[in-house]
Scaffold this motif. Structure first.
Motif, short mmCIF file in Angstrom:
data_model
loop_
_atom_site.label_atom_id
_atom_site.label_comp_id
_atom_site.label_asym_id
_atom_site.label_seq_id
_atom_site.Cartn_x
_atom_site.Cartn_y
_atom_site.Cartn_z
N LYS A 18 34.38 -2.25 3.55
CA LYS A 18 34.74 -2.09 4.96
C LYS A 18 35.08 -3.43 5.59
O LYS A 18 34.51 -4.46 5.24
CB LYS A 18 33.60 -1.41 5.72
N VAL A 19 36.00 -3.39 6.54
CA VAL A 19 36.39 -4.57 7.29
C VAL A 19 36.33 -4.22 8.78
O VAL A 19 36.63 -3.09 9.17
CB VAL A 19 37.81 -5.04 6.89
N THR A 20 35.91 -5.17 9.59
CA THR A 20 35.82 -4.97 11.04
C THR A 20 37.02 -5.62 11.71
O THR A 20 37.30 -6.80 11.48
CB THR A 20 34.52 -5.58 11.60
N ARG A 45 46.84 -16.23 17.63
CA ARG A 45 45.48 -16.68 17.35
C ARG A 45 44.64 -15.48 16.91
O ARG A 45 44.12 -14.72 17.71
CB ARG A 45 44.85 -17.34 18.57
N VAL A 46 44.54 -15.33 15.59
CA VAL A 46 43.73 -14.29 14.98
C VAL A 46 42.77 -14.97 14.02
O VAL A 46 43.17 -15.78 13.19
CB VAL A 46 44.60 -13.27 14.22
N VAL A 47 41.49 -14.68 14.17
CA VAL A 47 40.46 -15.38 13.39
C VAL A 47 39.78 -14.41 12.42
O VAL A 47 39.45 -13.28 12.80
CB VAL A 47 39.41 -16.03 14.30
N ILE A 48 39.59 -14.87 11.20
CA ILE A 48 38.83 -14.12 10.20
C ILE A 48 37.51 -14.86 9.96
O ILE A 48 37.50 -16.07 9.71
CB ILE A 48 39.59 -14.01 8.87
N ASP A 102 34.69 -8.79 5.92
CA ASP A 102 35.40 -9.70 6.81
C ASP A 102 35.35 -9.15 8.24
O ASP A 102 35.37 -7.93 8.45
CB ASP A 102 36.87 -9.84 6.40
N ILE A 103 35.29 -10.06 9.21
CA ILE A 103 35.41 -9.71 10.62
C ILE A 103 36.68 -10.34 11.16
O ILE A 103 36.84 -11.56 11.09
CB ILE A 103 34.20 -10.19 11.44
#
Length: 241
Positions: A138-140, A177-180, A212-213
């Motif tokens: 699963k990924v958030t 701006r997308v953060v993992i 991952d978030i």
């Protein structure tokens, strides 16, 4: 008449000027909201795949094709080893043959194997079943997306595909701006990415992994974005930056 016309003209000019100022201000604000930046560095070369994780909820996880289990039978090495749930939902065991595993939890599969071994091959066998690898992870996806949530992923997946699971960025989003967030070498780390350059092929579309978030920035979620960062140990997040 002339005086009234001049007054009306001045009033109109002031209105136009005010509207222009509002438009300019809006453009500046939206431009600032649509830029790269922030404390998280972009496209980190050392932002690699996450650590191999022990599945903490293995007792509740129901097996499915592609899952790998480690079976340990005490003092019976020939029955021990890793087994993969095949496309038919079964695992293959020496002497026993095919055993239905799909839909079973590890304790349930353990009980089935114990009963089969006890009925024909071993006296009071001691069997342990541990999930080594779960095919479904699963990924958030959170922040300025149309449908934030936790999504199941199977196989290889990229950042663009993960964001698409959440129906894509909303109108408030800053796609630059997308953060993992990810655990690497025992530390919670982060890297930023620009969806606009990824979509045009100027930068690669990074892989995402289970746990991952992903947080998409946006003015309406700016505080939420800061809260996600502040909820993580700052030293472990930023020591490598």
């Amino acid at each position: 008449m002339l005086r009234a016309f001049i007054d009306r003209s001045r009033s109109s000019a002031q209105c136009v000027s005010a509207l222009a100022l509002i438009a300019l201000s809006t453009g500046v604000i939206s431009g600032c909201a649509g830029k790269r930046g922030g404390p998280v560095p972009y496209n980190r070369a050392d932002f690699v795949a996450p650590d191999l994780r022990e599945i903490k909820s293995s007792a509740a996880h129901r097996l499915r094709p592609g899952d790998v289990v480690t079976i340990t039978v005490f003092q019976a090495d020939s029955f021990s080893g890793d087994r993969t749930v095949d496309a038919t939902g079964r695992i293959q065991m020496p002497l026993i043959g095919a055993v239905d595993a799909e839909g079973k939890t590890s304790p349930e599969l353990q009980a089935i194997l114990t009963a089969k071994l006890a009925s024909s091959y071993l006296r009071a066998p001691s069997v342990q079943v541990v999930i080594k690898e779960a095919k479904s992870e699963k990924v958030t996806v959170d922040g300025s997306v149309l449908q934030p949530g936790i999504y199941e992923i199977e196989g290889d997946m990229t950042l663009l595909q993960a964001v698409a699971l959440a129906r894509g960025p909303n109108p408030d989003a800053n796609p630059k701006r997308v953060v993992i967030f990810r655990t690497i070498k025992g530390e919670r780390q982060a890297a930023a990415f620009d969806l606009t350059t990824i979509r045009t092929g100027l930068e690669p579309d990074p892989s995402v992994y289970g746990d991952d978030i992903i947080v998409v920035d946006g003015s309406a979620t700016r505080q939420q974005f800061r809260d996600v960062i502040s909820s993580l140990p700052l030293l472990s997040v930023f020591t490598r930056f």
